[in-house]
Design a protein around this motif. Structure first.
Motif: not given
Ligand code: NAP
Length: 523
Positions: A243-248
């Protein structure tokens, strides 16, 4: 085939100049040769320049030529033989049969997209003929077709080293649409990525396509990944991961002077609803199916059943008791990377702080082995505590015990977006299920009855997507032939002379497409 440790920028094998990554065999914690020096902004620049230079020629290829290219990639991957299987097993800890079947899915997916390209429905041709006599104003001739967006950046996934990596679903659908692809390899399986990357680059050459149609880069997401997503020549992004990678990456794409679509598949806990009559009739059988789905592939599937919801009672107690008896017989399994194993341990520890552990799988006997966990909580605790809704990537699941149908609905309403929602039901449950459906349709991309969410079919009707955070864009799917639509946009041609129109739109329909003409679908 000897691995070189080099990137592929068009047809050139190039060494990076940044910190090297080296695959780790998670089953033994040993490093695998060679190391892969990471790329830099300069390499992204080279790959994007080539991709942009290739775009107009590649998008102009005939349906037949593009389909042949996809089929050639599949054949070249198969020609890698056991070397590919051996390397992928070593880099991921996944069982050999799983990797073999994933290769089958990857090549099948490429051939399915080849069929899709040939059939031409994706062009979505619409024709509204001129009405020169129309009063009070005449209407011009209007024709629409879909065109590719432009070069696409693809981020390989850790959990599908073949089917969602270099030549996986995102790459296959973007190439099918007519978009050059630049892949940022996942650091967990660089050798597998190199082998498949060379198979794709060879297909580019075999088919006489411009070299910029495909490049493969290694390196850090924060340098190479962000440079790719923010390069003006990249027009869309495909991603599977955290989730953090996709959001970034989504935020980086939105902050560009020209924002672009990011199709990021991120996080889902895939609720399973056990309705009363089904639970009463077959609690033990449901528990067996649940444990098999939960522990498959060490639970490292975006569709693993991370949440079970049911009304309290003796039938639910039978379900929990049977699952608790079965789980200790499930061996701990090697997870994909030491990092994913640590994240799983942390996720299980966080769940244990907020819910009761009712069963665990067999203890680990080797490095990076995830032990299955089953937790139980009450509905009111679940809705009051956001920690209980976080995805734990691995074989962990939480049973939410509800007092009644209202609480089932509250739990459902409280959920974030999901890839799937599963209903186990009998005839007598239909009324309960019907009441819940409108909520589930708002929450999930795929609703399934009396099955398990793991196992995603590659076909025309599949939806592997869903509202945030399951994905960053709920209007599309990343699995199945409809995935091609993510990389296309419509263009309308008004009052064009026939000779200036693309073949798909010409009056004589030389490509023999099924078109929507004046409101009627042609046979
Ligand atoms: P990840 O950490 O998101 O990495 C995926 C790719 O995105 C890598 O290429 C990574 O680059 C890049 N990336 C990550 N954060 C970035 C950032 N802030 N800026 C730019 N690029 C970034 O995913 P992962 O390595 O596959 O697994 C980590 C966790 O993701 C798992 O423990 C699991 O929780 C979750 N996951 C979920 C799914 C799913 O389908 N739901 C699938 C796989 C993983 P680097 O090479 O620099 O890391």
């Amino acid at each position: 085939m000897t691995l070189t440790g080099k990137m592929l920028i068009g047809q050139h094998a190039i060494s990076g100049d940044r910190e090297a990554i080296q695959a780790i065999n998670p089953a033994t914690n040993t490093r695998l040769e060679p190391s892969y020096a990471g790329g830099s902004g300069a390499h992204v620049e080279q790959a994007c320049a080539l991709a942009w230079a290739a775009f107009d020629a590649y998008r102009d290829t005939s349906q037949a030529d593009r389909a042949t290219f996809l089929e050639t990639i599949a054949a070249n991957i198969e020609a890698l033989g056991d070397a590919l299987i051996d390397r992928a097993v070593a880099e991921t800890g996944l069982a050999r049969p799983r990797i073999q079947s994933e290769r089958g899915r990857t090549c099948g997916q490429l051939r399915t997209f080849a069929r899709t390209v040939r059939a031409g429905e994706w062009l979505d041709v619409r024709v509204d003929a001129a009405q020169p006599e129309r009063q009070p104003l005449p209407r011009a001739d209007l024709r629409q077709r879909h065109v590719p967006l432009g070069p696409v950046a693809v981020f390989g996934a850790s959990n599908f080293p073949l089917a969602f990596s270099v030549a996986g679903g995102d790459s296959a659908s973007a190439l099918a649409a007519g978009c050059p692809v630049i892949v940022k390899a996942h650091g967990a399986h660089p050798g597998t990525s190199e082998l498949v990357g060379r198979a794709v680059a060879k297909a580019v050459n075999d088919c006489g396509l411009p070299e910029g149609v495909f490049s493969l880069l290694y390196g850090s997401g924060r340098e190479v990944g962000i440079a790719l997503v923010t390069d003006a020549r990249i027009k869309a992004v495909g991603f599977t991961g955290s989730r953090s990678g996709g959001v970034a990456l989504t935020q980086a794409a939105q902050a560009r002077p020209e924002p672009i679509p990011v199709y990021a598949e991120m996080s889902s806990i895939n609720p399973v609803y056990l309705f009363p009559a089904a639970l009463q009739a077959r609690a033990e059988g449901l528990a067996q199916g649940f444990v098999a789905s939960l522990t498959q592939g060490a639970g490292q599937f975006c569709t693993h059943p991370g949440l079970v919801v049911a009304v309290a009672g003796s039938a639910l107690e039978r379900f929990i008791a049977t699952a608790s008896q079965l789980l200790p017989g499930c061996a701990a399994q090697t997870m994909l990377t030491p990092g994913i194993f640590s994240a799983y341990q942390a996720g299980v520890a966080a769940l244990a702080e907020h819910a009761q552990v009712v069963a665990t799988g067999a203890a680990a006997t080797g490095p990076n082995q995830g032990q299955a966990h089953l937790f139980v909580t009450q509905a009111n605790a679940f809705v009051a505590n956001e920690h209980l809704q976080a995805e734990v990537f691995g074989a962990a699941s939480l049973v939410v015990v509800c007092a009644n149908d209202d609480e089932v609905r509250q739990v459902c309403e409280h959920l974030e977006g999901q890839l799937t929602a599963t209903l186990h039901l009998d005839e007598n449950d239909l009324v309960h299920a019907k009441a819940l459906l409108p909520v589930l349709e708002r929450k999930a991309g795929r609703l399934l009855v009396n099955g398990w969410p793991t196992g995603v079919e590659v076909c025309d009707a599949m939806v592997h997507g869903g509202p945030f955070p399951a994905t960053s864009d709920s209007r599309s799917t990343s699995v199945g032939t409809a995935a091609i639509l993510r990389f296309l946009r419509p263009v309308c041609y008004q009052a064009f002379p026939d000779s200036l129109l693309p073949g798909a739109l010409q009056h004589a329909n030389p490509l023999r497409l099924r078109r929507l003409v004046n409101g009627h679908r042609e046979a």
